[in-house]
Design a protein around this motif. Structure first.
Motif, PDB file in Angstrom:
ATOM      1  N   LEU A  48      36.027  26.495  34.611  1.00  0.00           N
ATOM      2  CA  LEU A  48      35.009  26.894  33.639  1.00  0.00           C
ATOM      3  C   LEU A  48      35.390  26.574  32.199  1.00  0.00           C
ATOM      4  CD1 LEU A  48      34.007  30.325  35.213  1.00  0.00           C
ATOM      5  CD2 LEU A  48      32.848  28.131  35.442  1.00  0.00           C
ATOM      6  N   ARG A  49      36.661  26.709  31.846  1.00  0.00           N
ATOM      7  CA  ARG A  49      37.207  26.296  30.548  1.00  0.00           C
ATOM      8  C   ARG A  49      36.433  26.867  29.351  1.00  0.00           C
ATOM      9  NH1 ARG A  49      40.965  22.473  30.558  1.00  0.00           N
ATOM     10  NH2 ARG A  49      40.258  21.439  28.646  1.00  0.00           N
ATOM     11  N   SER A  50      36.009  28.086  29.469  1.00  0.00           N
ATOM     12  CA  SER A  50      35.333  28.804  28.385  1.00  0.00           C
ATOM     13  C   SER A  50      35.584  30.279  28.646  1.00  0.00           C
ATOM     14  CB  SER A  50      33.833  28.505  28.375  1.00  0.00           C
ATOM     15  OG  SER A  50      33.149  29.424  27.537  1.00  0.00           O
ATOM     16  N   TRP A  51      36.214  30.988  27.689  1.00  0.00           N
ATOM     17  CA  TRP A  51      36.594  32.359  27.967  1.00  0.00           C
ATOM     18  C   TRP A  51      35.408  33.257  28.333  1.00  0.00           C
ATOM     19  CZ3 TRP A  51      40.018  35.028  30.051  1.00  0.00           C
ATOM     20  CH2 TRP A  51      40.133  36.402  29.856  1.00  0.00           C
ATOM     21  N   PRO A  52      34.266  33.211  27.643  1.00  0.00           N
ATOM     22  CA  PRO A  52      33.151  34.059  28.073  1.00  0.00           C
ATOM     23  C   PRO A  52      32.713  33.774  29.508  1.00  0.00           C
ATOM     24  CG  PRO A  52      32.761  33.261  25.856  1.00  0.00           C
ATOM     25  CD  PRO A  52      33.934  32.502  26.384  1.00  0.00           C
ATOM     26  N   ALA A  53      32.679  32.516  29.898  1.00  0.00           N
ATOM     27  CA  ALA A  53      32.283  32.157  31.265  1.00  0.00           C
ATOM     28  C   ALA A  53      33.331  32.609  32.272  1.00  0.00           C
ATOM     29  CB  ALA A  53      32.064  30.655  31.372  1.00  0.00           C
ATOM     30  N   ILE A  54      34.594  32.434  31.930  1.00  0.00           N
ATOM     31  CA  ILE A  54      35.687  32.857  32.820  1.00  0.00           C
ATOM     32  C   ILE A  54      35.631  34.356  33.040  1.00  0.00           C
ATOM     33  CG2 ILE A  54      38.204  33.052  33.015  1.00  0.00           C
ATOM     34  CD1 ILE A  54      38.299  30.409  31.319  1.00  0.00           C
ATOM     35  N   LEU A  55      35.400  35.092  31.965  1.00  0.00           N
ATOM     36  CA  LEU A  55      35.380  36.550  32.049  1.00  0.00           C
ATOM     37  C   LEU A  55      34.251  37.043  32.948  1.00  0.00           C
ATOM     38  CD1 LEU A  55      37.063  38.853  30.944  1.00  0.00           C
ATOM     39  CD2 LEU A  55      35.519  39.003  28.992  1.00  0.00           C
ATOM     40  N   LYS A  56      33.193  36.265  33.073  1.00  0.00           N
ATOM     41  CA  LYS A  56      32.072  36.658  33.932  1.00  0.00           C
ATOM     42  C   LYS A  56      32.376  36.456  35.421  1.00  0.00           C
ATOM     43  CE  LYS A  56      28.327  35.955  30.606  1.00  0.00           C
ATOM     44  NZ  LYS A  56      27.126  35.172  30.252  1.00  0.00           N
ATOM     45  N   SER A  57      33.530  35.864  35.735  1.00  0.00           N
ATOM     46  CA  SER A  57      33.871  35.638  37.139  1.00  0.00           C
ATOM     47  C   SER A  57      34.249  36.926  37.859  1.00  0.00           C
ATOM     48  CB  SER A  57      35.017  34.630  37.258  1.00  0.00           C
ATOM     49  OG  SER A  57      36.219  35.158  36.708  1.00  0.00           O
ATOM     50  N   THR A  58      34.469  37.994  37.108  1.00  0.00           N
ATOM     51  CA  THR A  58      34.729  39.307  37.691  1.00  0.00           C
ATOM     52  C   THR A  58      34.242  40.369  36.709  1.00  0.00           C
ATOM     53  OG1 THR A  58      36.400  40.700  38.761  1.00  0.00           O
ATOM     54  CG2 THR A  58      37.063  39.561  36.749  1.00  0.00           C
ATOM     55  N   ALA A  59      34.267  41.628  37.107  1.00  0.00           N
ATOM     56  CA  ALA A  59      33.863  42.699  36.193  1.00  0.00           C
ATOM     57  C   ALA A  59      34.847  42.752  35.032  1.00  0.00           C
ATOM     58  CB  ALA A  59      33.829  44.038  36.923  1.00  0.00           C
ATOM     59  N   SER A  60      34.351  42.609  33.809  1.00  0.00           N
ATOM     60  CA  SER A  60      35.239  42.469  32.662  1.00  0.00           C
ATOM     61  C   SER A  60      36.102  43.702  32.428  1.00  0.00           C
ATOM     62  CB  SER A  60      34.448  42.151  31.398  1.00  0.00           C
ATOM     63  OG  SER A  60      33.519  43.181  31.112  1.00  0.00           O
ATOM     64  N   ASP A  61      35.639  44.873  32.884  1.00  0.00           N
ATOM     65  CA  ASP A  61      36.428  46.088  32.645  1.00  0.00           C
ATOM     66  C   ASP A  61      37.660  46.165  33.534  1.00  0.00           C
ATOM     67  OD1 ASP A  61      34.803  46.507  34.907  1.00  0.00           O
ATOM     68  OD2 ASP A  61      34.940  48.682  34.689  1.00  0.00           O
ATOM     69  N   VAL A  62      37.726  45.314  34.557  1.00  0.00           N
ATOM     70  CA  VAL A  62      38.906  45.305  35.432  1.00  0.00           C
ATOM     71  C   VAL A  62      39.522  43.905  35.526  1.00  0.00           C
ATOM     72  CG1 VAL A  62      38.113  47.283  36.766  1.00  0.00           C
ATOM     73  CG2 VAL A  62      37.488  44.980  37.517  1.00  0.00           C
ATOM     74  N   ALA A  63      39.201  43.045  34.579  1.00  0.00           N
ATOM     75  CA  ALA A  63      39.690  41.667  34.620  1.00  0.00           C
ATOM     76  C   ALA A  63      41.191  41.579  34.386  1.00  0.00           C
ATOM     77  CB  ALA A  63      38.962  40.824  33.576  1.00  0.00           C
ATOM     78  N   GLY A  64      41.731  42.491  33.591  1.00  0.00           N
ATOM     79  CA  GLY A  64      43.148  42.461  33.269  1.00  0.00           C
ATOM     80  C   GLY A  64      43.841  43.769  33.564  1.00  0.00           C
ATOM     81  N   LEU A  65      45.156  43.683  33.654  1.00  0.00           N
ATOM     82  CA  LEU A  65      45.994  44.832  33.983  1.00  0.00           C
ATOM     83  C   LEU A  65      47.239  44.770  33.113  1.00  0.00           C
ATOM     84  CD1 LEU A  65      46.278  47.140  36.192  1.00  0.00           C
ATOM     85  CD2 LEU A  65      47.660  45.500  37.472  1.00  0.00           C
ATOM     86  N   ILE A  66      47.644  45.907  32.580  1.00  0.00           N
ATOM     87  CA  ILE A  66      48.844  45.977  31.747  1.00  0.00           C
ATOM     88  C   ILE A  66      49.753  47.063  32.311  1.00  0.00           C
ATOM     89  CG2 ILE A  66      49.759  46.376  29.417  1.00  0.00           C
ATOM     90  CD1 ILE A  66      46.916  45.676  28.382  1.00  0.00           C
ATOM     91  N   VAL A  67      50.995  46.710  32.559  1.00  0.00           N
ATOM     92  CA  VAL A  67      51.976  47.677  33.037  1.00  0.00           C
ATOM     93  C   VAL A  67      53.071  47.795  31.986  1.00  0.00           C
ATOM     94  CG1 VAL A  67      53.534  48.342  34.902  1.00  0.00           C
ATOM     95  CG2 VAL A  67      51.477  47.014  35.418  1.00  0.00           C
ATOM     96  N   GLN A  68      53.162  48.955  31.364  1.00  0.00           N
ATOM     97  CA  GLN A  68      54.172  49.176  30.331  1.00  0.00           C
ATOM     98  C   GLN A  68      54.375  50.680  30.134  1.00  0.00           C
ATOM     99  OE1 GLN A  68      52.549  47.277  26.827  1.00  0.00           O
ATOM    100  NE2 GLN A  68      51.082  48.918  26.434  1.00  0.00           N
ATOM    101  N   ASN A  69      55.532  51.034  29.606  1.00  0.00           N
ATOM    102  CA  ASN A  69      55.842  52.440  29.305  1.00  0.00           C
ATOM    103  C   ASN A  69      55.621  53.354  30.513  1.00  0.00           C
ATOM    104  OD1 ASN A  69      56.369  51.645  26.618  1.00  0.00           O
ATOM    105  ND2 ASN A  69      54.215  51.908  26.074  1.00  0.00           N
ATOM    106  N   ASP A  70      56.027  52.873  31.693  1.00  0.00           N
ATOM    107  CA  ASP A  70      55.874  53.630  32.944  1.00  0.00           C
ATOM    108  C   ASP A  70      54.424  54.010  33.216  1.00  0.00           C
ATOM    109  OD1 ASP A  70      58.601  53.453  33.196  1.00  0.00           O
ATOM    110  OD2 ASP A  70      59.015  55.528  32.645  1.00  0.00           O
TER     111      ASP A  70
END
Length: 225
Positions: A48-70
């Motif tokens: 897709l090579r476009s961040w808005p289009a890429i982000l639409k490939s899944t629900a944006s609220d769960v697209a990323g995950l961060i693990v830090q500070n336990d």
């Protein structure tokens, strides 16, 4: 008796499945530290090579995950905020998340895209926008996981994962001191076309039409040697 044995086996397997998860607050979380992207994001990025289009490939609220500070945090579209408290486990497909507020909801899989010391946004950008390019005004742009440079000088623009109020035709960078607040890159056959633009909610904004509007400059991918 046989039915009782089956129930015991089911209970044992359920308990084992629950034990597979490591939850926020546990020191065992530390082996997972880093930034993770949903595999739908990773798999669609180069296509897709476009961040808005890429982000639409899944629900944006769960697209990323961060693990830090336990703790385990979900992206929440990178603007809503998340208190964390989630549980995670790993299998051959990647990392899975059991949401704190909805234990029956399983999210994933996710794969790590950056370590805690790396830039989260640039790690996502590198999934689809990396390498060096020559502009039609004789400048050399280079995009990497560490930085973006123009003729070796760091680019002042900032790529933000939050797409709220941003144009959808390309990947936006907020640029302080520019003629407009955004510099948006839209894919071309040779590389990228860049347009100065404004937030979509700005009154009087003239929308960019890719292929019809004249780009500020274009970038052509350097040949591989």
């Amino acid at each position: 008796m046989k039915r009782f044995a089956v129930l015991l086996a089911f209970a044992a397997s359920s308990a084992q499945a629950a034990e597979d998860f490591v939850c926020s607050g546990s020191s065992a979380i530390r082996e997972f530290v880093g930034y993770y992207a949903h595999t739908a994001i990773i798999d669609s990025a180069s296509r897709l090579r476009s961040w808005p289009a890429i982000l639409k490939s899944t629900a944006s609220d769960v697209a990323g995950l961060i693990v830090q500070n336990d703790n385990v945090f979900l992206s929440r579209s990178w603007h809503e905020g998340d208190t964390g408290g989630h549980c995670i486990k790993r299998d051959t497909r990647g990392i899975w998340v059991r949401e704190a507020s909805d234990p029956d909801r399983l999210l994933g899989p996710y794969r790590r895209v950056a370590t805690p010391t790396e830039n989260e946004a640039l790690a996502y950008l590198a999934l689809f926008m990396s390498g060096c390019y020559k502009s039609n005004d004789a400048k050399r742009w280079c995009f990497s996981r560490r930085e973006i440079t123009i003729d070796g000088v760091p680019f002042k623009g900032e790529f933000n994962l939050d797409t709220m109020e941003l144009p959808e035709y390309g990947t936006s960078f907020r640029v302080p001191g520019g003629p407009l607040p955004l510099l948006v890159f839209a894919e071309t056959a040779q590389g990228w076309a860049a347009y100065w633009d404004d937030f979509v909610t700005t009154e009087g904004r003239v929308p960019v039409v890719v292929g019809r509007s004249h780009p500020t400059f274009t970038l052509t991918k350097e040949s591989q040697r």
